[in-house]
Write an enzyme that holds these catalytic residues in place. Structure first.
Site, PDB file in Angstrom:
ATOM      1  N   ILE A 101    -133.692  18.507  44.942  1.00  0.00           N
ATOM      2  CA  ILE A 101    -132.381  18.971  45.547  1.00  0.00           C
ATOM      3  C   ILE A 101    -131.584  18.515  46.161  1.00  0.00           C
ATOM      4  O   ILE A 101    -131.505  18.604  47.054  1.00  0.00           O
ATOM      5  CB  ILE A 101    -132.392  19.975  45.192  1.00  0.00           C
ATOM      6  CG1 ILE A 101    -133.487  20.527  44.238  1.00  0.00           C
ATOM      7  CG2 ILE A 101    -131.210  21.261  44.964  1.00  0.00           C
ATOM      8  CD1 ILE A 101    -132.718  20.744  42.973  1.00  0.00           C
ATOM      9  N   LYS A 102    -130.016  17.808  45.879  1.00  0.00           N
ATOM     10  CA  LYS A 102    -129.476  17.137  46.602  1.00  0.00           C
ATOM     11  C   LYS A 102    -128.138  18.271  46.667  1.00  0.00           C
ATOM     12  O   LYS A 102    -127.908  18.907  45.902  1.00  0.00           O
ATOM     13  CB  LYS A 102    -128.983  15.888  45.561  1.00  0.00           C
ATOM     14  CG  LYS A 102    -128.446  15.461  46.946  1.00  0.00           C
ATOM     15  CD  LYS A 102    -128.279  13.687  45.710  1.00  0.00           C
ATOM     16  CE  LYS A 102    -127.537  12.353  46.467  1.00  0.00           C
ATOM     17  NZ  LYS A 102    -126.860  11.424  45.643  1.00  0.00           N
ATOM     18  N   LEU A 103    -128.046  18.724  48.137  1.00  0.00           N
ATOM     19  CA  LEU A 103    -126.617  19.293  48.665  1.00  0.00           C
ATOM     20  C   LEU A 103    -126.208  19.503  49.769  1.00  0.00           C
ATOM     21  O   LEU A 103    -126.369  17.628  50.045  1.00  0.00           O
ATOM     22  CB  LEU A 103    -127.999  21.248  48.990  1.00  0.00           C
ATOM     23  CG  LEU A 103    -128.566  21.568  48.306  1.00  0.00           C
ATOM     24  CD1 LEU A 103    -129.677  21.999  50.006  1.00  0.00           C
ATOM     25  CD2 LEU A 103    -128.165  21.996  47.198  1.00  0.00           C
TER      26      LEU A 103
END
Ligand code: G3P
Length: 224
Positions: free
Chosen positions: A82-84
């Protein structure tokens, strides 16, 4: 150093994967938007081609929205990361997901203290954008160097993923500094395998070989 491809173009990913040296994929909302395809469908397709980490970015900018968006992405495949974004809410969401064992890539990092916060929040990857720093007259690789030193000083295990790579020199510098990963457009992956002297040398080797074989064939046809 691991090499990822930075694209949501499936053909490019297949081309890079066929080299046998591709370790993962990064996508971002701009890259996905360019493809004009359903995001989740494309991620499923990418995960069928690449078994290494595949970064999928959320577009929510608040903690709860980021977590809600991450849930279905996590379910797509075991290798989804997951890219945040490196903002306050992103750091909070990173901590929430990392505590659950979900791998997080903290993106849009432009200074070493954002990388420190990402590591403290348990990020799996930190993505400093070297090309965009260079674009505004800064020194992108200096940030990689600083993050490397900070992580080594304290033993943080977050991997440095050098992103926004524009040319092979970025890749050379990333490798020399000790970046754990570099994500590149297909063009750069192809460029690093090219050198004019390799082409000239290969042409000469082949010409010499064929010339010698032709002479030999005339002298000793049975040997060729
Ligand atoms: O995916 C993040 C990063 O690599 C974007 O690169 O070229 O848009 O600055 P760029």
């Amino acid at each position: 150093m691991d090499i990822y491809i930075d694209t949501a173009d499936l053909d490019e990913i297949k081309q890079a994967a066929a080299l046998g040296v591709l370790d993962g994929v990064t996508t971002n909302p701009s890259l996905v938007a360019r493809e004009g395809v359903d995001f989740h469908t494309r991620l499923r397709e990418i995960c069928q081609v690449v078994s290494g980490p595949v970064s999928a970015e959320v577009v929510a900018t608040d903690h709860d929205g980021m977590i809600a968006e991450a849930e279905p992405l996590i379910g797509i495949a075991d290798n989804i990361v997951i890219k945040l974004p490196c903002i306050e809410e992103g750091v909070r969401a990173c901590k929430t997901l990392s505590d659950r064992g979900v791998r997080v890539n903290m993106t849009l990092c432009f200074q070493p203290l954002q990388a420190l916060m990402a590591a403290k929040a348990g990020a799996f990857l930190i993505s400093p954008f070297v090309g965009r720093v260079d674009d505004v007259g800064g020194d992108g690789m200096e940030i990689i160097q600083q993050i490397r030193q900070i992580y080594d000083n304290y033993g943080y295990e977050t991997k440095i993923l050098t992103a926004s790579i524009r040319h092979p020199q970025h890749l050379v510098q990333a490798a020399l500094i000790g970046s754990d990963v570099a994500t590149c457009p297909l063009k750069v992956i192809q460029q690093v395998m090219k050198h004019p002297l390799t082409d000239v040398g290969l042409k000469k080797f082949l010409a010499d070989w064929h010339e010698a074989m032709a002479v030999l064939q005339k002298k000793e046809p049975a040997l060729t």
